[in-house]
Design a protein around this motif. Sequence first.
Motif, PDB file in Angstrom:
ATOM      1  N   GLU A  98     -26.100 -68.666   9.086  1.00 47.89           N
ATOM      2  CA  GLU A  98     -25.233 -68.006   8.423  1.00 47.89           C
ATOM      3  C   GLU A  98     -25.657 -66.936   7.668  1.00 47.89           C
ATOM      4  OE1 GLU A  98     -21.790 -69.288   5.135  1.00 47.89           O
ATOM      5  OE2 GLU A  98     -23.190 -70.899   5.622  1.00 47.89           O
ATOM      6  N   GLN A  99     -24.928 -65.672   7.482  1.00 51.74           N
ATOM      7  CA  GLN A  99     -25.294 -64.609   6.631  1.00 51.74           C
ATOM      8  C   GLN A  99     -24.611 -64.895   5.299  1.00 51.74           C
ATOM      9  OE1 GLN A  99     -24.351 -61.016   8.353  1.00 51.74           O
ATOM     10  NE2 GLN A  99     -24.559 -59.867   6.289  1.00 51.74           N
ATOM     11  N   ARG A 100     -25.389 -64.751   4.415  1.00 54.41           N
ATOM     12  CA  ARG A 100     -24.976 -65.164   2.972  1.00 54.41           C
ATOM     13  C   ARG A 100     -24.500 -63.901   2.103  1.00 54.41           C
ATOM     14  NH1 ARG A 100     -25.545 -70.293   1.022  1.00 54.41           N
ATOM     15  NH2 ARG A 100     -25.904 -71.644   2.514  1.00 54.41           N
ATOM     16  N   ALA A 101     -25.293 -62.861   2.308  1.00 51.48           N
ATOM     17  CA  ALA A 101     -24.935 -61.564   1.760  1.00 51.48           C
ATOM     18  C   ALA A 101     -25.278 -60.348   2.660  1.00 51.48           C
ATOM     19  CB  ALA A 101     -26.055 -61.729   0.514  1.00 51.48           C
ATOM     20  N   GLU A 102     -24.894 -59.173   2.212  1.00 51.46           N
ATOM     21  CA  GLU A 102     -25.216 -57.843   2.986  1.00 51.46           C
ATOM     22  C   GLU A 102     -26.728 -57.857   3.075  1.00 51.46           C
ATOM     23  OE1 GLU A 102     -23.337 -55.883   4.368  1.00 51.46           O
ATOM     24  OE2 GLU A 102     -21.620 -57.258   3.974  1.00 51.46           O
ATOM     25  N   ILE A 103     -27.051 -57.181   4.209  1.00 48.89           N
ATOM     26  CA  ILE A 103     -28.619 -57.109   4.386  1.00 48.89           C
ATOM     27  C   ILE A 103     -29.013 -55.654   4.398  1.00 48.89           C
ATOM     28  CG2 ILE A 103     -30.299 -57.250   6.364  1.00 48.89           C
ATOM     29  CD1 ILE A 103     -28.308 -59.598   7.404  1.00 48.89           C
ATOM     30  N   ARG A 104     -30.183 -55.397   3.567  1.00 47.09           N
ATOM     31  CA  ARG A 104     -30.709 -54.084   3.141  1.00 47.09           C
ATOM     32  C   ARG A 104     -31.539 -53.831   4.423  1.00 47.09           C
ATOM     33  NH1 ARG A 104     -29.689 -56.583  -1.136  1.00 47.09           N
ATOM     34  NH2 ARG A 104     -31.723 -57.491  -1.498  1.00 47.09           N
ATOM     35  N   GLU A 105     -31.307 -52.958   5.329  1.00 49.76           N
ATOM     36  CA  GLU A 105     -31.910 -52.823   6.819  1.00 49.76           C
ATOM     37  C   GLU A 105     -33.581 -52.290   6.498  1.00 49.76           C
ATOM     38  OE1 GLU A 105     -30.070 -51.341  10.063  1.00 49.76           O
ATOM     39  OE2 GLU A 105     -28.322 -52.074   9.771  1.00 49.76           O
ATOM     40  N   GLU A 106     -33.481 -51.704   5.430  1.00 53.37           N
ATOM     41  CA  GLU A 106     -34.795 -51.149   5.128  1.00 53.37           C
ATOM     42  C   GLU A 106     -35.831 -51.694   4.450  1.00 53.37           C
ATOM     43  OE1 GLU A 106     -35.636 -48.262   7.090  1.00 53.37           O
ATOM     44  OE2 GLU A 106     -33.581 -48.254   7.807  1.00 53.37           O
ATOM     45  N   GLN A 107     -35.450 -52.972   3.895  1.00 53.81           N
ATOM     46  CA  GLN A 107     -36.096 -53.694   3.114  1.00 53.81           C
ATOM     47  C   GLN A 107     -36.625 -54.956   3.994  1.00 53.81           C
ATOM     48  OE1 GLN A 107     -34.185 -54.648  -0.637  1.00 53.81           O
ATOM     49  NE2 GLN A 107     -35.430 -56.505  -0.838  1.00 53.81           N
ATOM     50  N   GLY A 108     -37.735 -55.743   3.552  1.00 52.64           N
ATOM     51  CA  GLY A 108     -38.224 -56.754   4.027  1.00 52.64           C
ATOM     52  C   GLY A 108     -37.920 -58.039   3.350  1.00 52.64           C
ATOM     53  N   PHE A 109     -38.577 -59.211   3.709  1.00 53.39           N
ATOM     54  CA  PHE A 109     -38.048 -60.507   3.406  1.00 53.39           C
ATOM     55  C   PHE A 109     -38.972 -61.329   3.008  1.00 53.39           C
ATOM     56  CE2 PHE A 109     -35.478 -58.801   6.965  1.00 53.39           C
ATOM     57  CZ  PHE A 109     -34.299 -58.949   6.582  1.00 53.39           C
ATOM     58  N   ARG A 110     -38.491 -61.928   2.019  1.00 53.27           N
ATOM     59  CA  ARG A 110     -39.380 -63.457   1.664  1.00 53.27           C
ATOM     60  C   ARG A 110     -38.592 -64.547   2.532  1.00 53.27           C
ATOM     61  NH1 ARG A 110     -38.297 -64.204  -2.962  1.00 53.27           N
ATOM     62  NH2 ARG A 110     -37.182 -66.342  -3.129  1.00 53.27           N
ATOM     63  N   LEU A 111     -39.585 -65.432   3.151  1.00 51.76           N
ATOM     64  CA  LEU A 111     -38.877 -66.732   3.994  1.00 51.76           C
ATOM     65  C   LEU A 111     -39.511 -67.936   3.260  1.00 51.76           C
ATOM     66  CD1 LEU A 111     -38.594 -64.312   6.088  1.00 51.76           C
ATOM     67  CD2 LEU A 111     -39.322 -65.917   7.669  1.00 51.76           C
ATOM     68  N   ASN A 112     -38.520 -68.660   2.662  1.00 49.37           N
ATOM     69  CA  ASN A 112     -38.813 -69.945   2.130  1.00 49.37           C
ATOM     70  C   ASN A 112     -38.528 -71.017   3.431  1.00 49.37           C
ATOM     71  OD1 ASN A 112     -39.545 -68.866  -0.355  1.00 49.37           O
ATOM     72  ND2 ASN A 112     -37.596 -69.737  -1.391  1.00 49.37           N
ATOM     73  N   VAL A 113     -39.778 -71.644   3.584  1.00 48.20           N
ATOM     74  CA  VAL A 113     -39.542 -72.437   4.753  1.00 48.20           C
ATOM     75  C   VAL A 113     -39.726 -73.940   4.446  1.00 48.20           C
ATOM     76  CG1 VAL A 113     -40.397 -73.103   7.239  1.00 48.20           C
ATOM     77  CG2 VAL A 113     -40.263 -70.556   6.068  1.00 48.20           C
ATOM     78  N   THR A 114     -38.610 -75.000   4.800  1.00 48.27           N
ATOM     79  CA  THR A 114     -39.014 -76.397   4.599  1.00 48.27           C
ATOM     80  C   THR A 114     -38.913 -77.015   5.891  1.00 48.27           C
ATOM     81  OG1 THR A 114     -38.123 -76.091   2.438  1.00 48.27           O
ATOM     82  CG2 THR A 114     -38.151 -78.329   3.299  1.00 48.27           C
ATOM     83  N   ILE A 115     -39.736 -78.079   6.177  1.00 52.72           N
ATOM     84  CA  ILE A 115     -39.415 -79.171   7.143  1.00 52.72           C
ATOM     85  C   ILE A 115     -39.160 -80.259   6.510  1.00 52.72           C
ATOM     86  CG2 ILE A 115     -40.523 -80.242   9.324  1.00 52.72           C
ATOM     87  CD1 ILE A 115     -42.243 -77.828   9.662  1.00 52.72           C
ATOM     88  N   GLU A 116     -37.748 -80.838   6.696  1.00 56.84           N
ATOM     89  CA  GLU A 116     -37.414 -82.180   6.043  1.00 56.84           C
ATOM     90  C   GLU A 116     -37.764 -83.302   7.147  1.00 56.84           C
ATOM     91  OE1 GLU A 116     -33.417 -81.502   4.775  1.00 56.84           O
ATOM     92  OE2 GLU A 116     -34.119 -79.622   3.572  1.00 56.84           O
ATOM     93  N   MET A 117     -38.310 -84.017   6.741  1.00 56.26           N
ATOM     94  CA  MET A 117     -38.395 -85.371   7.653  1.00 56.26           C
ATOM     95  C   MET A 117     -37.564 -86.485   7.557  1.00 56.26           C
ATOM     96  SD  MET A 117     -41.374 -84.327   9.148  1.00 56.26           S
ATOM     97  CE  MET A 117     -42.904 -83.383   8.832  1.00 56.26           C
ATOM     98  N   PRO A 118     -36.993 -86.905   8.569  1.00 59.66           N
ATOM     99  CA  PRO A 118     -35.923 -88.153   8.523  1.00 59.66           C
ATOM    100  C   PRO A 118     -36.467 -89.430   7.751  1.00 59.66           C
ATOM    101  CG  PRO A 118     -36.715 -87.783  10.872  1.00 59.66           C
ATOM    102  CD  PRO A 118     -37.424 -86.570   9.986  1.00 59.66           C
TER     103      PRO A 118
END
Length: 289
Positions: A98-118
């Motif tokens: 899902e896209q939550r907000a407008e994306i600034r194409e010239e800007q990079g990203f910070r990725l928060n990553v979680t693996i949730e175990m069942p």
Amino acid sequence: MAEQLPALPGMLIRAVPTMVSRKKVLQEEPQDLQFSFQLEAFERSHIEKYHAMFPGMVSSIPLTYFYLAAQRAHLAAMLDPNFPWPILGMVHVANRMEQRAEIREEQGFRLNVTIEMPERAATKKRVRPLYRVEFFQGDELVVECLSTYQVGGGEPPARGRRREMPAPDLDGYTDTGLWQLNSELGRHYATLSGDFNPIHLHPWLSRWFGFARPIIHGMYSVARAQAKLEQELQRPVTMMDVVFRRPLILPAEAHFYYADTATKFIVTDAKASKAFLDGTFALKEHVKQ
């Protein structure tokens, strides 16, 4: 400072030894894993190659394009020694973007990553961890990707466990035509995406994981679905929630159907007797003048 997100092909090489080193039975419950990565702005030339493979997209940066980076984040997280299962053989069974907000194409990203175990992962036969990747620009969440994988899902089903599902109900759906998927398609998409998982490349390799012939990447089909939706409806897709029902074995013919009013879509075989994937979608709202 978060580390840079590693490139995918090099991580795949490091994933191979986990087929041996992580075969042991779990002795205790695995814990959730969390990571953070930096990702530079996407290269426009690579986005254009993506558009060329999936003509019809009206999104400048297609929603499904973000999965290419999300998958890199998945693999980087799974290479952590605290991830308990072999990496090759993990099968993608569901995905929500899902896209939550407008994306600034010239800007990079910070990725928060979680693996949730069942719960009770150490005792379950069918373990499905959830991978959450959040794309931030500054402090703003712009895209979220939730992916469910099945541990060892590439193994063939035990005798007597196969169940035939009824043909999908296509009442209210629009048929957009036949997809012709040739034997080379998995290799072409692998070159674009960097995902050289053996199950997509060659019969000799796919047989190691229970498939007589290569299967197309699940997110290839989702990207192609996004392209067709945007071509038909002339608006960017901002959400896709999909379940992969069965592998699409190459070569193949498939049909793509969508229901605009119900915002649903489905990919079936040529006879519409079985579904390969199905899901829901959302479109960008019209901008008021």
